[in-house]
Design an enzyme around this catalytic site. Structure first.
Site, short mmCIF file in Angstrom:
data_model
loop_
_atom_site.label_atom_id
_atom_site.label_comp_id
_atom_site.label_asym_id
_atom_site.label_seq_id
_atom_site.Cartn_x
_atom_site.Cartn_y
_atom_site.Cartn_z
N HIS A 141 37.06 30.63 34.71
CA HIS A 141 35.79 29.84 34.27
C HIS A 141 35.73 29.84 32.53
O HIS A 141 35.34 29.04 31.96
CB HIS A 141 34.57 30.45 34.42
CG HIS A 141 34.17 30.44 36.07
ND1 HIS A 141 34.14 29.22 36.74
CD2 HIS A 141 34.04 31.55 36.81
CE1 HIS A 141 33.89 29.60 37.87
NE2 HIS A 141 33.82 30.96 38.02
ZN LIG Z 1 34.70 32.86 42.36
#
Ligand SMILES: [Zn+2]
Length: 326
Positions: A141
């Site tokens: 992320h």
């Molecule tokens: Zn994850």
């Protein structure tokens, strides 16, 4: 040892440091993440393989320094990571914002920078030995200027950047990212938005965080799933798509496999319903497919938010060591 058609001798390496674990102030109570799953997985493997594991393991000795982080992350972002509140927000644990930055850095960020070096080492080892597993990393992320979802540094992007810098691969060489964590790997897609050499397959639960539509546009092969997806559909889709993805044009020079175990049915965040056997079969299939094509493979752990996550990881790695490390 097994010789592939391309005469790469597969000798899997495991990259691990006891300093990967994040241990302080009951952090695991603030986040459903088992921040000690790395050490737990290592101990299961050490019990099973003993000296054979030690002989095939590598350990990063120092965390990734700023000059390496800067290959991917902006100067402003790295500067902001010297402020407690910013770090706490990036970790999505605002309650940590009161802690001195020295503590947050040494107890949370430093293990992540060490794991980032682990992914770098694993990428170099994969080119030499065919397969390498970093027992941490997979911070998919994190983007160039932003940390989120417990991901601060983009270890995979940093490793790719260093492989290019050292000319172990060329900038135009194809690199594949197979992201099978339950969450969409939005950070990696954002970092490589303008880089056509990076070929991304991302299979994830579209009904949970981060639901990043901009990032999705970049992904070459997006396979969004619905919450509750079970073994049959999950494995069916994977077996149908993965070989075609890898052979779509030039074979990749290296594959990064983001092997999040949060697809597991008892995971607290993933929302999918894949059984323990299903997770093992997924990992076996990825390894077999990539190795049969003679492509070096780097595996990183990424997410996994169940108390059993470490055990699933250990099972998968055991299977790799048993199959390819006789
Ligand atoms: Zn994850």
């Amino acid at each position: 040892m097994i010789e592939t058609s391309d005469s790469i001798i597969i000798r899997p390496k495991v990259v691990y440091s006891p300093n990967y674990d994040i241990k302080f102030l009951g952090l695991e109570k603030l986040h459903p993440f088992d921040s000690c799953k790395y050490g737990r997985a290592w101990r299961v493997l050490a019990d099973r393989f003993g000296d054979r594991l030690i002989a095939n393991s590598l350990a990063p000795v120092a965390p990734a320094p700023t000059e390496i982080l800067q290959l991917v992350h902006t100067t402003d972002y790295l500067k902001n990571l010297q402020r407690s509140h910013f770090v706490a927000q990036s970790l999505e644990m605002d309650s940590l914002g009161f802690l001195p930055i020295g503590i947050l850095d040494s107890r949370v960020l430093q293990p992540m920078r060490l794991a980032t070096m682990g992914t770098v080492m694993a990428s170099e080892a994969a080119l030499e030995f065919g397969v390498a597993i970093n027992l941490s990393g997979g911070y998919h992320h994190a983007s160039a200027e932003r940390g989120e979802g417990f991901c601060i540094y983009s270890d995979i992007a940093i490793a790719i950047s260093l492989l290019r810098q050292s000319q172990k691969i060329n900038a135009e060489d194809r690199v594949a990212i197979i992201d099978l964590d339950a969450h969409q790997g939005n950070g990696l897609a954002r970092i490589f938005y303008e880089d056509p050499s990076i070929h991304i397959l991302d299979m994830y639960n579209q009904q949970i965080y981060p639901n990043d539509t901009y990032a999705k546009e970049r992904v070459d092969w997006a396979i969004p799933l619905l919450s509750g997806t079970k073994d049959d559909r999950y494995l069916g889709l994977l077996k149908d798509r993965l070989p075609a993805f890898l052979q779509e044009s030039d074979l990749p020079k290296i594959v990064f496999y983001n092997a999040g175990t949060d697809i597991y049915e008892r995971d607290l965040l993933g929302g999918l319903k894949v059984s323990e056997e299903g997770v093992l079969e997924r990992d076996r299939f990825v390894f077999q497919t990539v190795i049969d094509l003679g492509i070096p493979l780097v595996m990183v752990l990424s997410g996994g938010y169940a108390s059993e996550s470490y055990r699933l990881i250990a099972h998968s790695i055991s299977a790799v060591l048993q199959t390819w490390n006789n």
